[in-house]
Motif scaffolding. Structure first.
Motif, PDB file in Angstrom:
ATOM      1  N   SER A  55       0.827  -1.222   0.000  1.00  0.00           N
ATOM      2  CA  SER A  55       0.000   0.000   0.000  1.00  0.00           C
ATOM      3  C   SER A  55       0.853   1.262   0.000  1.00  0.00           C
ATOM      4  O   SER A  55       0.643   2.190   0.788  1.00  0.00           O
ATOM      5  CB  SER A  55      -0.957   0.008   1.199  1.00  0.00           C
ATOM      6  N   LEU A  56       1.839   1.295  -0.895  1.00  0.00           N
ATOM      7  CA  LEU A  56       2.714   2.459  -1.016  1.00  0.00           C
ATOM      8  C   LEU A  56       2.016   3.514  -1.880  1.00  0.00           C
ATOM      9  O   LEU A  56       2.318   3.691  -3.057  1.00  0.00           O
ATOM     10  CB  LEU A  56       4.057   2.050  -1.615  1.00  0.00           C
ATOM     11  N   THR A  57       1.075   4.202  -1.275  1.00  0.00           N
ATOM     12  CA  THR A  57       0.234   5.156  -1.993  1.00  0.00           C
ATOM     13  C   THR A  57       1.053   6.187  -2.754  1.00  0.00           C
ATOM     14  O   THR A  57       0.709   6.550  -3.884  1.00  0.00           O
ATOM     15  CB  THR A  57      -0.693   5.871  -0.997  1.00  0.00           C
ATOM     16  N   SER A  58       2.122   6.660  -2.159  1.00  0.00           N
ATOM     17  CA  SER A  58       2.921   7.717  -2.775  1.00  0.00           C
ATOM     18  C   SER A  58       3.553   7.288  -4.094  1.00  0.00           C
ATOM     19  O   SER A  58       3.904   8.133  -4.922  1.00  0.00           O
ATOM     20  CB  SER A  58       4.026   8.180  -1.816  1.00  0.00           C
ATOM     21  N   LEU A  59       3.706   5.970  -4.288  1.00  0.00           N
ATOM     22  CA  LEU A  59       4.368   5.471  -5.494  1.00  0.00           C
ATOM     23  C   LEU A  59       3.391   5.074  -6.595  1.00  0.00           C
ATOM     24  O   LEU A  59       3.823   4.731  -7.698  1.00  0.00           O
ATOM     25  CB  LEU A  59       5.253   4.269  -5.159  1.00  0.00           C
ATOM     26  N   ILE A  60       2.088   5.116  -6.336  1.00  0.00           N
ATOM     27  CA  ILE A  60       1.110   4.698  -7.340  1.00  0.00           C
ATOM     28  C   ILE A  60       1.294   5.436  -8.674  1.00  0.00           C
ATOM     29  O   ILE A  60       1.276   4.804  -9.741  1.00  0.00           O
ATOM     30  CB  ILE A  60      -0.323   4.886  -6.815  1.00  0.00           C
ATOM     31  N   PRO A  61       1.482   6.765  -8.685  1.00  0.00           N
ATOM     32  CA  PRO A  61       1.642   7.440  -9.981  1.00  0.00           C
ATOM     33  C   PRO A  61       2.880   6.989 -10.759  1.00  0.00           C
ATOM     34  O   PRO A  61       2.946   7.170 -11.977  1.00  0.00           O
ATOM     35  CB  PRO A  61       1.754   8.929  -9.596  1.00  0.00           C
ATOM     36  N   PHE A  62       3.872   6.403 -10.062  1.00  0.00           N
ATOM     37  CA  PHE A  62       5.113   5.990 -10.706  1.00  0.00           C
ATOM     38  C   PHE A  62       5.097   4.539 -11.171  1.00  0.00           C
ATOM     39  O   PHE A  62       6.086   4.055 -11.721  1.00  0.00           O
ATOM     40  CB  PHE A  62       6.293   6.200  -9.747  1.00  0.00           C
ATOM     41  N   VAL A  63       3.990   3.835 -10.938  1.00  0.00           N
ATOM     42  CA  VAL A  63       3.909   2.411 -11.263  1.00  0.00           C
ATOM     43  C   VAL A  63       4.383   2.083 -12.681  1.00  0.00           C
ATOM     44  O   VAL A  63       5.111   1.098 -12.884  1.00  0.00           O
ATOM     45  CB  VAL A  63       2.474   1.882 -11.029  1.00  0.00           C
ATOM     46  N   PRO A  64       4.019   2.862 -13.715  1.00  0.00           N
ATOM     47  CA  PRO A  64       4.441   2.491 -15.078  1.00  0.00           C
ATOM     48  C   PRO A  64       5.956   2.393 -15.267  1.00  0.00           C
ATOM     49  O   PRO A  64       6.419   1.642 -16.128  1.00  0.00           O
ATOM     50  CB  PRO A  64       3.853   3.609 -15.949  1.00  0.00           C
ATOM     51  N   PHE A  73       3.520   9.273 -16.670  1.00  0.00           N
ATOM     52  CA  PHE A  73       4.596   8.279 -16.600  1.00  0.00           C
ATOM     53  C   PHE A  73       4.283   7.061 -17.454  1.00  0.00           C
ATOM     54  O   PHE A  73       5.199   6.382 -17.928  1.00  0.00           O
ATOM     55  CB  PHE A  73       4.868   7.892 -15.152  1.00  0.00           C
ATOM     56  N   ALA A  74       3.006   6.787 -17.675  1.00  0.00           N
ATOM     57  CA  ALA A  74       2.654   5.668 -18.547  1.00  0.00           C
ATOM     58  C   ALA A  74       3.122   5.910 -19.974  1.00  0.00           C
ATOM     59  O   ALA A  74       3.451   4.964 -20.702  1.00  0.00           O
ATOM     60  CB  ALA A  74       1.142   5.439 -18.522  1.00  0.00           C
ATOM     61  N   THR A  75       3.181   7.184 -20.403  1.00  0.00           N
ATOM     62  CA  THR A  75       3.626   7.467 -21.766  1.00  0.00           C
ATOM     63  C   THR A  75       5.120   7.187 -21.963  1.00  0.00           C
ATOM     64  O   THR A  75       5.594   7.173 -23.094  1.00  0.00           O
ATOM     65  CB  THR A  75       3.337   8.941 -22.139  1.00  0.00           C
ATOM     66  N   PHE A  76       5.860   6.971 -20.860  1.00  0.00           N
ATOM     67  CA  PHE A  76       7.268   6.603 -20.991  1.00  0.00           C
ATOM     68  C   PHE A  76       7.424   5.156 -21.444  1.00  0.00           C
ATOM     69  O   PHE A  76       8.460   4.780 -21.992  1.00  0.00           O
ATOM     70  CB  PHE A  76       7.996   6.787 -19.650  1.00  0.00           C
ATOM     71  N   VAL A  77       6.407   4.335 -21.199  1.00  0.00           N
ATOM     72  CA  VAL A  77       6.543   2.903 -21.467  1.00  0.00           C
ATOM     73  C   VAL A  77       5.465   2.362 -22.397  1.00  0.00           C
ATOM     74  O   VAL A  77       5.605   1.259 -22.924  1.00  0.00           O
ATOM     75  CB  VAL A  77       6.530   2.100 -20.144  1.00  0.00           C
TER      76      VAL A  77
END
Length: 308
Positions: free
Chosen positions: A144-153, A187-191
């Motif tokens: 549950s690392l909420t702070s990292l959710i936007p970086f998942v991609p 960040f999803a557009t990076f991958v």
């Protein structure tokens, strides 16, 4: 109106500070007691986030978090300076951590210490390095690392369409996190292909429309129409709901732009936010968010919205 200071690194870490501190330090019984001011009188740029933390084995200490979109060769010197200033200001031990988001270009070596020697005098500052592309995406959901959710991609194994959709569902499930969905898309557009990212966002719009939050917006619009008691009133109510949805979309885009500028260019990037906050055109804001990852300077980004 959304302020840049509310949606940067401090905002992300403040979503779940105890979980963040445990993950960064790997100390299971550590607690986050306070997020501190990281503005130092002697330098113009702020360290990203300082957290006063406590563990039974270590007592109180300062966790210094520095988030960087790309690792830079000057980072060891910067970490030395920030750690020294934090020690002087708060008179506590400092645990510095550098979090790199995107792999560096070329063969740039990422080091975890600053070292120098001059006339027999030695200076050394160690710091922990966390490269997000080496972090398993599944850990974010499991812990549950909420702070990292936007970086998942950009995490290891996070570049799959199904994983991005899962992350988006987590954000959409919490009204406080929904503002970060455009940062996730960024960040999803990076991958992933940009068109696929757009499809993912449209696919999840059906879920958004079923949520109580979205339904509340629509109900407010319908209520206004019923109170008017006229067909014009009902039309106005529906339009009001659409305007509200567009405004929420705009605020989310501004959130993503602000954090992207902060991570990539620091205060020089955030200096553009007063101009960007004045932009009402959602389509232009989408173009700006997509451009943040490719431009080489704040001036280059400014040219994009000034020509429109």
């Amino acid at each position: 109106m959304t302020k840049p200071a509310d949606i940067g690194s401090k905002r992300l870490i403040s979503l779940s500070p105890d979980t963040w501190v445990k993950w960064v330090t790997q100390i299971p019984d550590v607690q986050a007691r306070e997020i501190l001011s990281s503005e130092f009188q002697w330098i113009s740029r702020e360290s990203d986030v300082l957290v006063r933390a406590y563990s039974p084995s270590d007592g109180e200490f300062i966790l210094l978090n520095e988030l960087q979109l790309h690792y830079k060769v000057q980072m060891p010197k910067r970490m030395l300076a920030y750690a020294a200033l934090a020690i002087e200001k708060y008179n506590l031990p400092v645990y510095p951590v550098l979090i790199n988001i995107i792999p560096p270009r070329g063969n740039l070596e990422i080091v975890n210490r600053y070292e120098s020697q001059f006339r027999g005098l030695q200076t050394r500052q160690d710091y922990r390095v966390i490269n997000l592309w080496e972090v398993d995406a599944e850990i974010v959901f499991q812990e549950s690392l909420t702070s990292l959710i936007p970086f998942v991609p950009v995490l290891r194994g996070g570049g799959e369409e199904t994983i991005v959709r899962e992350a988006l569902q987590v954000l959409r499930a919490d009204e406080q996190l929904s503002e970060l969905e455009n940062l996730l898309a960024f960040f999803a557009t990076f991958v992933l292909d940009t068109q696929l990212v757009q499809q993912i966002m449209r696919w999840d719009m059906a879920v958004l429309r079923e949520s109580p939050w979205y339904q509340q917006i629509l109900q407010e619009g319908r209520l206004e129409g019923r109170l008017e008691g006229r067909q014009e009133g009902r039309l106005e109510g529906r339009q009001e709901g659409r305007v509200e949805e567009r405004q929420l979309r705009r605020e989310g885009l501004i959130s993503g732009i602000s954090l992207g500028l902060e991570l990539k260019f620091g205060n020089d990037g955030l200096a553009l936010m007063p101009e960007i906050l004045g932009i009402e055109n959602v389509e232009l804001l989408e173009e700006i968010l997509a451009a943040v990852k490719t431009v080489n300077s704040p001036d280059e980004l400014r040219q994009i919205y000034q020509r429109n």
